[in-house]
Design a protein around this motif. Structure first.
Motif, PDB file in Angstrom:
ATOM      1  N   GLU A 111       0.837  -1.210   0.000  1.00  0.00           N
ATOM      2  CA  GLU A 111       0.000   0.000   0.000  1.00  0.00           C
ATOM      3  C   GLU A 111       0.868   1.256   0.000  1.00  0.00           C
ATOM      4  O   GLU A 111       0.533   2.267  -0.630  1.00  0.00           O
ATOM      5  CB  GLU A 111      -0.900   0.016   1.234  1.00  0.00           C
ATOM      6  N   SER A 112       2.001   1.204   0.683  1.00  0.00           N
ATOM      7  CA  SER A 112       2.871   2.382   0.797  1.00  0.00           C
ATOM      8  C   SER A 112       3.369   2.888  -0.545  1.00  0.00           C
ATOM      9  O   SER A 112       3.774   4.050  -0.663  1.00  0.00           O
ATOM     10  CB  SER A 112       4.058   2.073   1.708  1.00  0.00           C
ATOM     11  N   LEU A 113       3.340   2.048  -1.579  1.00  0.00           N
ATOM     12  CA  LEU A 113       3.728   2.486  -2.912  1.00  0.00           C
ATOM     13  C   LEU A 113       2.881   3.676  -3.358  1.00  0.00           C
ATOM     14  O   LEU A 113       3.357   4.564  -4.056  1.00  0.00           O
ATOM     15  CB  LEU A 113       3.592   1.325  -3.908  1.00  0.00           C
ATOM     16  N   LEU A 114       1.629   3.716  -2.918  1.00  0.00           N
ATOM     17  CA  LEU A 114       0.722   4.801  -3.272  1.00  0.00           C
ATOM     18  C   LEU A 114       1.232   6.162  -2.804  1.00  0.00           C
ATOM     19  O   LEU A 114       0.897   7.189  -3.394  1.00  0.00           O
ATOM     20  CB  LEU A 114      -0.663   4.569  -2.666  1.00  0.00           C
ATOM     21  N   TYR A 115       2.013   6.187  -1.741  1.00  0.00           N
ATOM     22  CA  TYR A 115       2.376   7.432  -1.074  1.00  0.00           C
ATOM     23  C   TYR A 115       3.851   7.797  -1.216  1.00  0.00           C
ATOM     24  O   TYR A 115       4.246   8.884  -0.780  1.00  0.00           O
ATOM     25  CB  TYR A 115       2.013   7.341   0.408  1.00  0.00           C
ATOM     26  N   LEU A 116       4.667   6.922  -1.781  1.00  0.00           N
ATOM     27  CA  LEU A 116       6.102   7.185  -1.826  1.00  0.00           C
ATOM     28  C   LEU A 116       6.444   8.488  -2.543  1.00  0.00           C
ATOM     29  O   LEU A 116       7.200   9.311  -2.016  1.00  0.00           O
ATOM     30  CB  LEU A 116       6.845   6.022  -2.487  1.00  0.00           C
ATOM     31  N   ALA A 117       5.939   8.688  -3.748  1.00  0.00           N
ATOM     32  CA  ALA A 117       6.261   9.906  -4.496  1.00  0.00           C
ATOM     33  C   ALA A 117       5.723  11.139  -3.774  1.00  0.00           C
ATOM     34  O   ALA A 117       6.371  12.193  -3.770  1.00  0.00           O
ATOM     35  CB  ALA A 117       5.707   9.831  -5.916  1.00  0.00           C
ATOM     36  N   LEU A 118       4.571  11.018  -3.158  1.00  0.00           N
ATOM     37  CA  LEU A 118       3.996  12.138  -2.408  1.00  0.00           C
ATOM     38  C   LEU A 118       4.874  12.494  -1.220  1.00  0.00           C
ATOM     39  O   LEU A 118       5.147  13.677  -0.955  1.00  0.00           O
ATOM     40  CB  LEU A 118       2.582  11.792  -1.948  1.00  0.00           C
ATOM     41  N   ASP A 119       5.334  11.473  -0.503  1.00  0.00           N
ATOM     42  CA  ASP A 119       6.194  11.703   0.663  1.00  0.00           C
ATOM     43  C   ASP A 119       7.535  12.304   0.258  1.00  0.00           C
ATOM     44  O   ASP A 119       8.014  13.251   0.898  1.00  0.00           O
ATOM     45  CB  ASP A 119       6.419  10.397   1.429  1.00  0.00           C
ATOM     46  N   VAL A 120       8.127  11.768  -0.792  1.00  0.00           N
ATOM     47  CA  VAL A 120       9.411  12.290  -1.264  1.00  0.00           C
ATOM     48  C   VAL A 120       9.256  13.743  -1.695  1.00  0.00           C
ATOM     49  O   VAL A 120      10.099  14.604  -1.381  1.00  0.00           O
ATOM     50  CB  VAL A 120       9.988  11.412  -2.400  1.00  0.00           C
ATOM     51  N   SER A 121       8.193  14.055  -2.391  1.00  0.00           N
ATOM     52  CA  SER A 121       7.939  15.423  -2.835  1.00  0.00           C
ATOM     53  C   SER A 121       7.809  16.369  -1.640  1.00  0.00           C
ATOM     54  O   SER A 121       8.398  17.456  -1.630  1.00  0.00           O
ATOM     55  CB  SER A 121       6.668  15.473  -3.686  1.00  0.00           C
ATOM     56  N   GLU A 122       7.064  15.947  -0.660  1.00  0.00           N
ATOM     57  CA  GLU A 122       6.870  16.775   0.540  1.00  0.00           C
ATOM     58  C   GLU A 122       8.206  17.007   1.247  1.00  0.00           C
ATOM     59  O   GLU A 122       8.518  18.135   1.651  1.00  0.00           O
ATOM     60  CB  GLU A 122       5.875  16.098   1.478  1.00  0.00           C
ATOM     61  N   GLU A 123       8.994  15.968   1.382  1.00  0.00           N
ATOM     62  CA  GLU A 123      10.272  16.078   2.087  1.00  0.00           C
ATOM     63  C   GLU A 123      11.291  16.921   1.324  1.00  0.00           C
ATOM     64  O   GLU A 123      12.015  17.711   1.928  1.00  0.00           O
ATOM     65  CB  GLU A 123      10.851  14.680   2.348  1.00  0.00           C
ATOM     66  N   ARG A 124      11.347  16.752   0.004  1.00  0.00           N
ATOM     67  CA  ARG A 124      12.372  17.448  -0.788  1.00  0.00           C
ATOM     68  C   ARG A 124      11.968  18.840  -1.220  1.00  0.00           C
ATOM     69  O   ARG A 124      12.825  19.723  -1.322  1.00  0.00           O
ATOM     70  CB  ARG A 124      12.705  16.619  -2.035  1.00  0.00           C
ATOM     71  N   PHE A 125      10.677  19.036  -1.500  1.00  0.00           N
ATOM     72  CA  PHE A 125      10.244  20.301  -2.093  1.00  0.00           C
ATOM     73  C   PHE A 125       9.255  21.079  -1.228  1.00  0.00           C
ATOM     74  O   PHE A 125       8.819  22.156  -1.605  1.00  0.00           O
ATOM     75  CB  PHE A 125       9.645  20.047  -3.481  1.00  0.00           C
ATOM     76  N   GLY A 126       8.870  20.485  -0.095  1.00  0.00           N
ATOM     77  CA  GLY A 126       7.968  21.182   0.823  1.00  0.00           C
ATOM     78  C   GLY A 126       6.522  21.213   0.383  1.00  0.00           C
ATOM     79  O   GLY A 126       5.712  21.942   0.941  1.00  0.00           O
ATOM     80  N   ARG A 127       6.192  20.408  -0.617  1.00  0.00           N
ATOM     81  CA  ARG A 127       4.797  20.337  -1.090  1.00  0.00           C
ATOM     82  C   ARG A 127       4.570  18.975  -1.740  1.00  0.00           C
ATOM     83  O   ARG A 127       5.503  18.336  -2.220  1.00  0.00           O
ATOM     84  CB  ARG A 127       4.470  21.463  -2.051  1.00  0.00           C
ATOM     85  N   THR A 128       3.324  18.583  -1.783  1.00  0.00           N
ATOM     86  CA  THR A 128       2.955  17.313  -2.396  1.00  0.00           C
ATOM     87  C   THR A 128       2.766  17.525  -3.889  1.00  0.00           C
ATOM     88  O   THR A 128       2.153  18.510  -4.304  1.00  0.00           O
ATOM     89  CB  THR A 128       1.651  16.778  -1.764  1.00  0.00           C
ATOM     90  N   VAL A 129       3.280  16.590  -4.672  1.00  0.00           N
ATOM     91  CA  VAL A 129       3.134  16.700  -6.125  1.00  0.00           C
ATOM     92  C   VAL A 129       1.662  16.699  -6.492  1.00  0.00           C
ATOM     93  O   VAL A 129       0.851  16.007  -5.887  1.00  0.00           O
ATOM     94  CB  VAL A 129       3.868  15.565  -6.870  1.00  0.00           C
ATOM     95  N   GLY A 130       1.309  17.471  -7.490  1.00  0.00           N
ATOM     96  CA  GLY A 130      -0.069  17.526  -7.960  1.00  0.00           C
ATOM     97  C   GLY A 130      -0.248  16.653  -9.180  1.00  0.00           C
ATOM     98  O   GLY A 130       0.151  17.030 -10.270  1.00  0.00           O
ATOM     99  N   ALA A 131      -0.800  15.500  -8.990  1.00  0.00           N
ATOM    100  CA  ALA A 131      -1.017  14.567 -10.100  1.00  0.00           C
ATOM    101  C   ALA A 131      -2.463  14.090 -10.049  1.00  0.00           C
ATOM    102  O   ALA A 131      -2.753  12.958  -9.734  1.00  0.00           O
ATOM    103  CB  ALA A 131      -0.057  13.392 -10.005  1.00  0.00           C
ATOM    104  N   THR A 132      -3.375  15.004 -10.326  1.00  0.00           N
ATOM    105  CA  THR A 132      -4.791  14.667 -10.205  1.00  0.00           C
ATOM    106  C   THR A 132      -5.408  14.184 -11.507  1.00  0.00           C
ATOM    107  O   THR A 132      -6.509  13.655 -11.499  1.00  0.00           O
ATOM    108  CB  THR A 132      -5.585  15.886  -9.701  1.00  0.00           C
ATOM    109  N   ASP A 133      -4.701  14.391 -12.623  1.00  0.00           N
ATOM    110  CA  ASP A 133      -5.253  13.912 -13.889  1.00  0.00           C
ATOM    111  C   ASP A 133      -4.908  12.433 -14.066  1.00  0.00           C
ATOM    112  O   ASP A 133      -4.080  11.890 -13.367  1.00  0.00           O
ATOM    113  CB  ASP A 133      -4.720  14.744 -15.063  1.00  0.00           C
ATOM    114  N   GLY A 134      -5.585  11.787 -14.974  1.00  0.00           N
ATOM    115  CA  GLY A 134      -5.358  10.366 -15.199  1.00  0.00           C
ATOM    116  C   GLY A 134      -6.434   9.522 -14.545  1.00  0.00           C
ATOM    117  O   GLY A 134      -7.340  10.027 -13.878  1.00  0.00           O
ATOM    118  N   PRO A 135      -6.330   8.222 -14.729  1.00  0.00           N
ATOM    119  CA  PRO A 135      -7.376   7.337 -14.210  1.00  0.00           C
ATOM    120  C   PRO A 135      -7.319   7.192 -12.691  1.00  0.00           C
ATOM    121  O   PRO A 135      -6.285   7.417 -12.069  1.00  0.00           O
ATOM    122  CB  PRO A 135      -7.052   6.003 -14.888  1.00  0.00           C
TER     123      PRO A 135
END
Length: 146
Positions: A111-135
């Protein structure tokens, strides 16, 4: 993106944790825009294998008993399938492998795979990546297979 995910064993909790660490390490090298791309890519891979036939494969509990998969259990099993790598995912998509390899409780940590990129983005860039388009990756979203 498959190069980021790599491939490997997801049959135990320890194996899943190791695979997640490997993916996280790869994600930590990406620019913010690629983290968003990864998040969209992941949603699409999960959507592709969102099929009733796979959702109906019984979940295998640690005591050896079986039960029906819940929507969340099925989502996490699909995460385990993606985490196992392109070859295994393709075999599932083509109907050449059994989804039961991903329905054990030991694989649910994927399940954690769902959040890895979000967590990395928050830690490195101070914000969560915005990827709302797509299925949607939510279970039952791929109506063509339900």
């Amino acid at each position: 993106m498959w190069a980021i995910v790599g491939r490997g064993d997801v049959s135990s909790e320890q194996a899943v944790e190791l695979r997640l660490e490997e993916v996280r390490t790869a994600l930590e090298t990406l620019p913010e825009s690629r983290l968003a791309t990864f998040q969209r890519w992941l949603a699409a891979r999960l959507f592709d294998i969102d099929r009733r036939a796979y959702a109906e494969v019984p979940a295998r509990l640690s005591d050896g008993s079986v039960m029906d998969q819940s929507a969340d259990f099925f989502l996490y099993a699909r995460c385990a399938c993606v985490l196992s790598g392109e070859e295994r995912w393709t075999e599932m998509l083509e109907g050449n492998a059994s989804f039961s390899a991903f329905t054990s409780t030991a694989s649910q940590g994927a399940e954690s795979l769902l959040y890895l990129a979000l967590d990395v983005s928050e830690e490195r860039f101070g914000r969560t990546v915005g990827a709302t388009d797509g299925p949607s990756y939510e279970s039952g979203s791929n109506s063509g297979w339900w």
